[in-house]
Write an enzyme that holds these catalytic residues in place. Structure first.
Site, PDB file in Angstrom:
ATOM      1  CG  HIS A 182      -2.430 -14.719   7.877  1.00  0.00           C
ATOM      2  ND1 HIS A 182      -1.277 -15.361   8.267  1.00  0.00           N
ATOM      3  CD2 HIS A 182      -2.912 -15.409   6.821  1.00  0.00           C
ATOM      4  CE1 HIS A 182      -1.059 -16.383   7.460  1.00  0.00           C
ATOM      5  NE2 HIS A 182      -2.042 -16.449   6.579  1.00  0.00           N
ATOM      6  N   PRO A 210       0.833  -1.218   0.000  1.00  0.00           N
ATOM      7  CG  PRO A 210      -0.647  -1.517   1.739  1.00  0.00           C
ATOM      8  CD  PRO A 210       0.647  -2.015   1.189  1.00  0.00           C
ATOM      9  CD  GLU A 211       3.266   2.832  -4.181  1.00  0.00           C
ATOM     10  OE1 GLU A 211       3.378   3.995  -4.607  1.00  0.00           O
ATOM     11  OE2 GLU A 211       3.602   1.835  -4.841  1.00  0.00           O
ATOM     12  NE  ARG A 267      20.622  13.967  -0.127  1.00  0.00           N
ATOM     13  CZ  ARG A 267      19.568  13.729   0.615  1.00  0.00           C
ATOM     14  NH1 ARG A 267      18.567  13.015   0.117  1.00  0.00           N
ATOM     15  NH2 ARG A 267      19.479  14.186   1.833  1.00  0.00           N
ATOM     16  NE  ARG A 286       6.537 -11.101   2.689  1.00  0.00           N
ATOM     17  CZ  ARG A 286       7.421 -10.763   1.761  1.00  0.00           C
ATOM     18  NH1 ARG A 286       7.006 -10.327   0.610  1.00  0.00           N
ATOM     19  NH2 ARG A 286       8.705 -10.846   2.008  1.00  0.00           N
TER      20      ARG A 286
END
Ligand SMILES: [Zn+2]
Length: 281
Positions: A93, A2-3, A153, A112
């Protein structure tokens, strides 16, 4: 994984249902998440407290409680936060179950276990939030601000977009889609981008995140909203997960490369790099 759009979809689904209700009881499963407050602490800080707000910062959800305590939730890679009416269904889960007033249960599932469920006492700012960068929709974020964040950078633009300490909430799927929409090669060093490029990147970032929120997020593997429904934005992906398939714009084959250990998908024809920069792939 998920973002920002997926977490925002969950927030919008949950907020009208949970804000104003109290946590009645917190039950934790046998296996703990990698980052999870001890059961006793979750109970002590949450039970009996009313939820006064539900905010999102980057990929975090923050439940604000009436006494100033808070509950921070991160879905990690495979986490789901489901709101269920009536008695618990003993879903597999399940790591934490929050029983709320009104016969509701908020269930955190995570195959997970990379997710996070952390409670913080009144007056304590959740430490993980100090690492979260600016919200892409914040007025602070301008093309000039983005250009300034790259100073000194030389990393690739794709990796820059993925850095949640600069811009919050953008993960692999949306970074690929944003760069396709902006017509920029993902390996372009940030130092080679001019203000016009940054302006295009920012415009497409906001457009794509907004469109994804409207479509209920992207489901490529595990993501479900708080009602257990998949998103629809995966149908509109232009490059992500499409290696070898024809570009929807020009027909060239989409290419997959690895950057920073993550897959990047792009169109070698639509996404140009500045002419003076030599790219390895
Ligand atoms: Zn193309």
């Amino acid at each position: 994984m998920p973002e920002l759009p997926e977490v925002e979809v969950i927030r919008r689904g949950l907020a009208p249902e949970v804000v104003g209700r109290r946590f009645l009881r917190v039950a934790v499963g046998e296996k703990s998440l990698r980052r999870q407050s001890p059961a006793g602490e979750l109970r002590r800080l949450l039970e009996g407290r009313r939820i006064t707000g539900l905010r999102r910062r980057g990929k975090y959800l923050l439940f604000e409680l009436e006494d100033g305590a808070s509950l921070l939730v991160h879905l990690g890679m495979t986490g789901r936060l489901l709101l269920i009416r009536g008695p618990s269904l003993a879903l597999p889960h399940t790591h934490v179950t929050f029983r709320l007033e009104g016969g509701l249960e908020l269930v955190f599932q995570d195959v997970r276990r990379f997710g996070q469920v952390l409670a913080f006492p009144p007056g304590v700012t959740p430490a993980p939030l100090s690492q979260v960068g600016q919200e892409p929709f914040s007025r602070t974020v301008t093309p000039a601000w983005l250009a300034a964040q790259t100073r000194g950078r030389s990393r690739a633009i794709k990796n820059f977009l993925l850095d949640g300490r600069v811009l919050a909430g953008i993960g692999n799927i949306y970074a690929c889609e944003i760069l396709f929409a902006a017509g920029i090669h993902p390996a372009t060093p940030v130092a080679a981008l001019n203000l016009k490029d940054w302006s295009r990147i920012l415009k497409e970032t906001r457009r794509i995140l907004k469109a994804a929120i409207c479509k209920g997020g992207t489901t490529v593997s595990d993501y479900l909203n708080s009602r257990g429904e998949t998103g629809l934005f995966q149908l509109e992906l232009m490059v992500y997960g499409r290696a070898g398939e024809p570009c929807r714009r020009c027909g060239a084959a989409i290419v997959r490369i690895v950057q920073g250990g993550r897959s990047t998908f792009f169109c070698p024809h639509c996404q140009k790099s500045p002419a003076f920069v030599t790219l390895h792939k």
